[in-house]
Design a protein around this motif. Sequence first.
Motif, PDB file in Angstrom:
ATOM      1  N   SER A   5      20.508  11.214   3.449  1.00 49.32           N
ATOM      2  CA  SER A   5      21.166  10.363   2.473  1.00 49.32           C
ATOM      3  C   SER A   5      20.444   9.012   2.437  1.00 49.32           C
ATOM      4  CB  SER A   5      22.635  10.169   2.859  1.00 49.32           C
ATOM      5  OG  SER A   5      22.742   9.569   4.127  1.00 49.32           O
ATOM      6  N   ALA A   6      20.461   8.376   1.298  1.00 46.88           N
ATOM      7  CA  ALA A   6      19.744   7.106   1.129  1.00 46.88           C
ATOM      8  C   ALA A   6      20.466   5.949   1.811  1.00 46.88           C
ATOM      9  CB  ALA A   6      19.571   6.812  -0.360  1.00 46.88           C
ATOM     10  N   ASP A   7      21.711   6.168   2.194  1.00 52.13           N
ATOM     11  CA  ASP A   7      22.502   5.115   2.809  1.00 52.13           C
ATOM     12  C   ASP A   7      22.054   4.837   4.241  1.00 52.13           C
ATOM     13  OD1 ASP A   7      24.049   5.065   0.506  1.00 52.13           O
ATOM     14  OD2 ASP A   7      25.463   6.531   1.301  1.00 52.13           O
ATOM     15  N   GLU A   8      22.468   3.685   4.712  1.00 45.61           N
ATOM     16  CA  GLU A   8      22.255   3.339   6.118  1.00 45.61           C
ATOM     17  C   GLU A   8      23.052   4.317   6.985  1.00 45.61           C
ATOM     18  OE1 GLU A   8      20.347   0.852   7.600  1.00 45.61           O
ATOM     19  OE2 GLU A   8      19.490   0.751   5.601  1.00 45.61           O
ATOM     20  N   PRO A   9      22.615   4.571   8.215  1.00 43.33           N
ATOM     21  CA  PRO A   9      23.395   5.446   9.094  1.00 43.33           C
ATOM     22  C   PRO A   9      24.783   4.857   9.328  1.00 43.33           C
ATOM     23  CG  PRO A   9      21.592   4.410  10.302  1.00 43.33           C
ATOM     24  CD  PRO A   9      21.426   4.045   8.870  1.00 43.33           C
ATOM     25  N   LYS A  10      25.767   5.758   9.476  1.00 44.94           N
ATOM     26  CA  LYS A  10      27.161   5.337   9.622  1.00 44.94           C
ATOM     27  C   LYS A  10      27.801   6.040  10.808  1.00 44.94           C
ATOM     28  CE  LYS A  10      27.714   4.865   4.655  1.00 44.94           C
ATOM     29  NZ  LYS A  10      28.335   5.445   3.466  1.00 44.94           N
ATOM     30  N   ARG A  11      28.977   5.547  11.180  1.00 47.68           N
ATOM     31  CA  ARG A  11      29.809   6.198  12.181  1.00 47.68           C
ATOM     32  C   ARG A  11      30.742   7.166  11.449  1.00 47.68           C
ATOM     33  NH1 ARG A  11      31.483   1.241  16.233  1.00 47.68           N
ATOM     34  NH2 ARG A  11      29.332   0.728  16.786  1.00 47.68           N
ATOM     35  N   TYR A  12      31.023   8.305  12.077  1.00 46.79           N
ATOM     36  CA  TYR A  12      31.875   9.317  11.466  1.00 46.79           C
ATOM     37  C   TYR A  12      32.892   9.829  12.466  1.00 46.79           C
ATOM     38  CZ  TYR A  12      28.517   9.504   7.655  1.00 46.79           C
ATOM     39  OH  TYR A  12      27.716   9.183   6.600  1.00 46.79           O
ATOM     40  N   GLU A  13      34.027  10.279  11.946  1.00 52.49           N
ATOM     41  CA  GLU A  13      35.018  10.971  12.745  1.00 52.49           C
ATOM     42  C   GLU A  13      35.142  12.392  12.230  1.00 52.49           C
ATOM     43  OE1 GLU A  13      38.804   9.082  13.001  1.00 52.49           O
ATOM     44  OE2 GLU A  13      38.005   7.327  14.033  1.00 52.49           O
ATOM     45  N   ILE A  14      35.221  13.335  13.146  1.00 49.09           N
ATOM     46  CA  ILE A  14      35.458  14.737  12.818  1.00 49.09           C
ATOM     47  C   ILE A  14      36.832  15.050  13.382  1.00 49.09           C
ATOM     48  CG2 ILE A  14      34.642  17.110  13.054  1.00 49.09           C
ATOM     49  CD1 ILE A  14      32.644  15.270  11.606  1.00 49.09           C
ATOM     50  N   GLY A  15      37.777  15.351  12.502  1.00 44.18           N
ATOM     51  CA  GLY A  15      39.159  15.453  12.960  1.00 44.18           C
ATOM     52  C   GLY A  15      39.607  14.078  13.383  1.00 44.18           C
ATOM     53  N   ASP A  16      40.024  13.933  14.616  1.00 45.66           N
ATOM     54  CA  ASP A  16      40.434  12.615  15.114  1.00 45.66           C
ATOM     55  C   ASP A  16      39.520  12.100  16.221  1.00 45.66           C
ATOM     56  OD1 ASP A  16      41.153  14.435  17.021  1.00 45.66           O
ATOM     57  OD2 ASP A  16      43.163  13.630  17.362  1.00 45.66           O
ATOM     58  N   LYS A  17      38.317  12.672  16.290  1.00 47.09           N
ATOM     59  CA  LYS A  17      37.357  12.257  17.324  1.00 47.09           C
ATOM     60  C   LYS A  17      36.124  11.632  16.685  1.00 47.09           C
ATOM     61  CE  LYS A  17      38.506  15.607  20.846  1.00 47.09           C
ATOM     62  NZ  LYS A  17      37.954  16.518  21.845  1.00 47.09           N
ATOM     63  N   GLN A  18      35.661  10.527  17.285  1.00 47.66           N
ATOM     64  CA  GLN A  18      34.432   9.908  16.806  1.00 47.66           C
ATOM     65  C   GLN A  18      33.249  10.802  17.159  1.00 47.66           C
ATOM     66  OE1 GLN A  18      33.713   5.829  17.898  1.00 47.66           O
ATOM     67  NE2 GLN A  18      31.646   5.881  17.069  1.00 47.66           N
ATOM     68  N   LEU A  19      32.353  10.983  16.210  1.00 46.75           N
ATOM     69  CA  LEU A  19      31.161  11.782  16.440  1.00 46.75           C
ATOM     70  C   LEU A  19      30.179  10.995  17.305  1.00 46.75           C
ATOM     71  CD1 LEU A  19      29.609  14.380  15.808  1.00 46.75           C
ATOM     72  CD2 LEU A  19      28.738  13.265  13.749  1.00 46.75           C
ATOM     73  N   ILE A  20      29.778  11.612  18.412  1.00 49.21           N
ATOM     74  CA  ILE A  20      28.810  11.029  19.344  1.00 49.21           C
ATOM     75  C   ILE A  20      27.702  12.067  19.518  1.00 49.21           C
ATOM     76  CG2 ILE A  20      28.406  10.174  21.703  1.00 49.21           C
ATOM     77  CD1 ILE A  20      30.318   8.394  20.176  1.00 49.21           C
ATOM     78  N   CYS A  21      26.451  11.640  19.466  1.00 47.97           N
ATOM     79  CA  CYS A  21      25.330  12.565  19.618  1.00 47.97           C
ATOM     80  C   CYS A  21      25.392  13.257  20.979  1.00 47.97           C
ATOM     81  CB  CYS A  21      24.004  11.824  19.466  1.00 47.97           C
ATOM     82  SG  CYS A  21      22.571  12.912  19.661  1.00 47.97           S
ATOM     83  N   MET A  22      25.282  14.567  20.968  1.00 46.89           N
ATOM     84  CA  MET A  22      25.309  15.356  22.200  1.00 46.89           C
ATOM     85  C   MET A  22      24.081  15.105  23.069  1.00 46.89           C
ATOM     86  SD  MET A  22      26.631  18.992  20.660  1.00 46.89           S
ATOM     87  CE  MET A  22      26.118  19.843  22.138  1.00 46.89           C
ATOM     88  N   PHE A  23      22.999  14.651  22.464  1.00 41.89           N
ATOM     89  CA  PHE A  23      21.750  14.482  23.202  1.00 41.89           C
ATOM     90  C   PHE A  23      21.585  13.074  23.763  1.00 41.89           C
ATOM     91  CE2 PHE A  23      17.154  13.818  23.558  1.00 41.89           C
ATOM     92  CZ  PHE A  23      16.826  14.878  24.386  1.00 41.89           C
TER      93      PHE A  23
END
Length: 69
Positions: A5-23
């Motif tokens: 996406s052309a937008d700046e990177p953002k924070r996201y929630e999936i369900g009620d949990k904040q998405l954190i990179c697994m790596f």
Amino acid sequence: MGLFSADEPKRYEIGDKQLICMFCSNNTFHTRNEQLHSPVRTFLNLEWTDSTATCFVCSSCGYLHWFMR
């Protein structure tokens, strides 16, 4: 960065949990939608009927996180 996406990177929630990179534990992502191809539909040239998934691409390390609803 034409693949994302052309937008700046953002924070996201999936369900009620904040998405954190697994790596790398980063918390900002680019998004993109990807089609999930099946061998039969590919053979029949019907890929356009396959489901899509949302990919969250870590803005730090590039790890792909895939989600379907």
